[in-house]
Design a protein around this motif. Structure first.
Motif, PDB file in Angstrom:
ATOM      1  N   ASP A 128       0.824  -1.213   0.000  1.00 44.54           N
ATOM      2  CA  ASP A 128       0.000   0.000   0.000  1.00 44.54           C
ATOM      3  C   ASP A 128       0.856   1.260   0.000  1.00 44.54           C
ATOM      4  O   ASP A 128       0.488   2.275  -0.592  1.00 44.54           O
ATOM      5  N   ALA A 129       2.003   1.197   0.661  1.00 44.76           N
ATOM      6  CA  ALA A 129       2.919   2.338   0.734  1.00 44.76           C
ATOM      7  C   ALA A 129       3.867   2.372  -0.467  1.00 44.76           C
ATOM      8  O   ALA A 129       4.757   3.220  -0.518  1.00 44.76           O
ATOM      9  N   ARG A 130       3.681   1.445  -1.390  1.00 43.99           N
ATOM     10  CA  ARG A 130       4.530   1.339  -2.589  1.00 43.99           C
ATOM     11  C   ARG A 130       6.009   1.171  -2.233  1.00 43.99           C
ATOM     12  O   ARG A 130       6.888   1.730  -2.861  1.00 43.99           O
ATOM     13  N   PHE A 131       6.242   0.376  -1.187  1.00 45.45           N
ATOM     14  CA  PHE A 131       7.604   0.096  -0.763  1.00 45.45           C
ATOM     15  C   PHE A 131       8.234  -0.857  -1.764  1.00 45.45           C
ATOM     16  O   PHE A 131       7.634  -1.883  -2.104  1.00 45.45           O
ATOM     17  N   PRO A 132       9.432  -0.558  -2.260  1.00 41.35           N
ATOM     18  CA  PRO A 132      10.058  -1.454  -3.242  1.00 41.35           C
ATOM     19  C   PRO A 132      10.467  -2.790  -2.622  1.00 41.35           C
ATOM     20  O   PRO A 132      11.006  -2.817  -1.516  1.00 41.35           O
ATOM     21  N   ASP A 133      10.170  -3.870  -3.295  1.00 42.29           N
ATOM     22  CA  ASP A 133      10.518  -5.226  -2.894  1.00 42.29           C
ATOM     23  C   ASP A 133      10.085  -5.546  -1.458  1.00 42.29           C
ATOM     24  O   ASP A 133      10.914  -5.849  -0.595  1.00 42.29           O
ATOM     25  N   PRO A 134       8.786  -5.504  -1.186  1.00 41.68           N
ATOM     26  CA  PRO A 134       8.308  -5.737   0.184  1.00 41.68           C
ATOM     27  C   PRO A 134       8.675  -7.112   0.741  1.00 41.68           C
ATOM     28  O   PRO A 134       8.931  -7.235   1.942  1.00 41.68           O
ATOM     29  N   ASP A 135       8.749  -8.125  -0.116  1.00 41.37           N
ATOM     30  CA  ASP A 135       9.020  -9.472   0.381  1.00 41.37           C
ATOM     31  C   ASP A 135      10.384  -9.587   1.056  1.00 41.37           C
ATOM     32  O   ASP A 135      10.574 -10.408   1.947  1.00 41.37           O
ATOM     33  N   ALA A 136      11.321  -8.744   0.656  1.00 41.55           N
ATOM     34  CA  ALA A 136      12.665  -8.807   1.230  1.00 41.55           C
ATOM     35  C   ALA A 136      12.745  -8.189   2.623  1.00 41.55           C
ATOM     36  O   ALA A 136      13.711  -8.420   3.347  1.00 41.55           O
ATOM     37  N   VAL A 137      11.735  -7.428   3.020  1.00 45.86           N
ATOM     38  CA  VAL A 137      11.824  -6.712   4.293  1.00 45.86           C
ATOM     39  C   VAL A 137      10.762  -7.144   5.320  1.00 45.86           C
ATOM     40  O   VAL A 137      10.869  -6.791   6.488  1.00 45.86           O
ATOM     41  N   ILE A 138       9.794  -7.934   4.917  1.00 46.45           N
ATOM     42  CA  ILE A 138       8.713  -8.330   5.835  1.00 46.45           C
ATOM     43  C   ILE A 138       9.261  -8.946   7.115  1.00 46.45           C
ATOM     44  O   ILE A 138       8.916  -8.518   8.219  1.00 46.45           O
ATOM     45  N   ASP A 139      10.095  -9.944   6.999  1.00 47.09           N
ATOM     46  CA  ASP A 139      10.593 -10.648   8.184  1.00 47.09           C
ATOM     47  C   ASP A 139      11.534  -9.785   9.008  1.00 47.09           C
ATOM     48  O   ASP A 139      11.621  -9.945  10.226  1.00 47.09           O
ATOM     49  N   ILE A 140      12.211  -8.859   8.354  1.00 46.96           N
ATOM     50  CA  ILE A 140      13.054  -7.908   9.081  1.00 46.96           C
ATOM     51  C   ILE A 140      12.174  -7.038   9.981  1.00 46.96           C
ATOM     52  O   ILE A 140      12.518  -6.776  11.136  1.00 46.96           O
ATOM     53  N   LEU A 141      11.022  -6.631   9.474  1.00 55.33           N
ATOM     54  CA  LEU A 141      10.109  -5.799  10.260  1.00 55.33           C
ATOM     55  C   LEU A 141       9.412  -6.590  11.367  1.00 55.33           C
ATOM     56  O   LEU A 141       9.022  -6.020  12.381  1.00 55.33           O
ATOM     57  N   LEU A 142       9.253  -7.886  11.174  1.00 57.13           N
ATOM     58  CA  LEU A 142       8.643  -8.722  12.204  1.00 57.13           C
ATOM     59  C   LEU A 142       9.663  -9.219  13.232  1.00 57.13           C
ATOM     60  O   LEU A 142       9.298  -9.604  14.337  1.00 57.13           O
ATOM     61  N   GLY A 143      10.929  -9.186  12.883  1.00 55.54           N
ATOM     62  CA  GLY A 143      11.986  -9.661  13.771  1.00 55.54           C
ATOM     63  C   GLY A 143      11.950  -9.072  15.170  1.00 55.54           C
ATOM     64  O   GLY A 143      12.131  -9.799  16.157  1.00 55.54           O
ATOM     65  N   PRO A 144      11.733  -7.755  15.322  1.00 56.11           N
ATOM     66  CA  PRO A 144      11.714  -7.176  16.670  1.00 56.11           C
ATOM     67  C   PRO A 144      10.589  -7.706  17.566  1.00 56.11           C
ATOM     68  O   PRO A 144      10.594  -7.456  18.765  1.00 56.11           O
ATOM     69  N   LEU A 145       9.647  -8.431  16.979  1.00 56.02           N
ATOM     70  CA  LEU A 145       8.541  -8.978  17.758  1.00 56.02           C
ATOM     71  C   LEU A 145       8.783 -10.422  18.199  1.00 56.02           C
ATOM     72  O   LEU A 145       7.907 -11.043  18.792  1.00 56.02           O
ATOM     73  N   ALA A 146       9.971 -10.942  17.942  1.00 53.82           N
ATOM     74  CA  ALA A 146      10.309 -12.288  18.409  1.00 53.82           C
ATOM     75  C   ALA A 146      10.298 -12.292  19.937  1.00 53.82           C
ATOM     76  O   ALA A 146      10.887 -11.401  20.567  1.00 53.82           O
TER      77      ALA A 146
END
Length: 182
Positions: A128-146
């Motif tokens: 939705d935010a037109r972030f380039p290559d979202p698949d490469a960053v999804i898990d990085i953004l979820l990492g802090p919630l481990a």
């Protein structure tokens, strides 16, 4: 269904008093007022009870993400929604950390239905935010919630939940605000 509810309610009480990994099936059966056979028919071990209980809490959050009011629910810009998701996830961890540690540690975290849902949610916000290559960053953004990382931040480093939350909010806003305006 009544036995399941009794078991999960008793587990919630016991897990709030001590690390779920130290609760025995016998103690849980006694606290729930059910026989061991009844408990074992529903759940093979304590970990599966922790997963079921955590699933209930996560399902509530999932409902808020899909149907709730903005900014957690639909209708707000992607950056605000990601910041709201981080706030809600930190709240979930703050209130249910022992449960999350018992259910979602290590690589087992990636196999849970909740993690799959969080991935789809974050990917949607990135798109939705037109972030380039979202698949490469999804898990990085979820990492802090481990759960292990959150425990380290709170218990070892002594960071407050509010401080962790603010850092994640800033990350979300800085990451997606510029992309949203592109």
């Amino acid at each position: 269904m009544r036995n399941r509810s009794q078991i999960l309610a008793a587990a919630e009480r016991l897990f709030s008093e001590q690390d779920p990994r130290t609760v025995t099936m016998g103690r849980l059966a006694k606290a729930a007022g059910v026989g061991r056979a009844t408990l074992y028919r529903r759940f093979p071990d304590i970990s599966s009870v922790a997963v079921a209980l955590l699933d209930e809490h996560e399902a509530r959050l999932q409902g808020q993400l899909v149907y709730g009011p903005p900014p957690l629910g639909p209708g707000a810009p992607a950056a605000e929604r990601l910041a709201a998701f981080y706030r809600a996830a930190v709240d979930l961890l703050e209130h249910h950390l022992p449960l999350a540690l018992g259910a979602e540690t290590g690589s087992a975290r990636f196999a849970t239905g909740a993690y799959g849902f969080w991935r789809v949610h974050v990917r949607t916000l990135l798109r939705d935010a037109r972030f380039p290559d979202p698949d490469a960053v999804i898990d990085i953004l979820l990492g802090p919630l481990a759960p292990e990382l959150y425990q380290f931040q709170r218990q070892t480093l002594g960071l407050s939940a509010e401080r962790v939350e603010r850092a994640l909010e800033r990350t979300a806003l800085r990451l997606l605000e510029p992309a949203a305006g592109a």
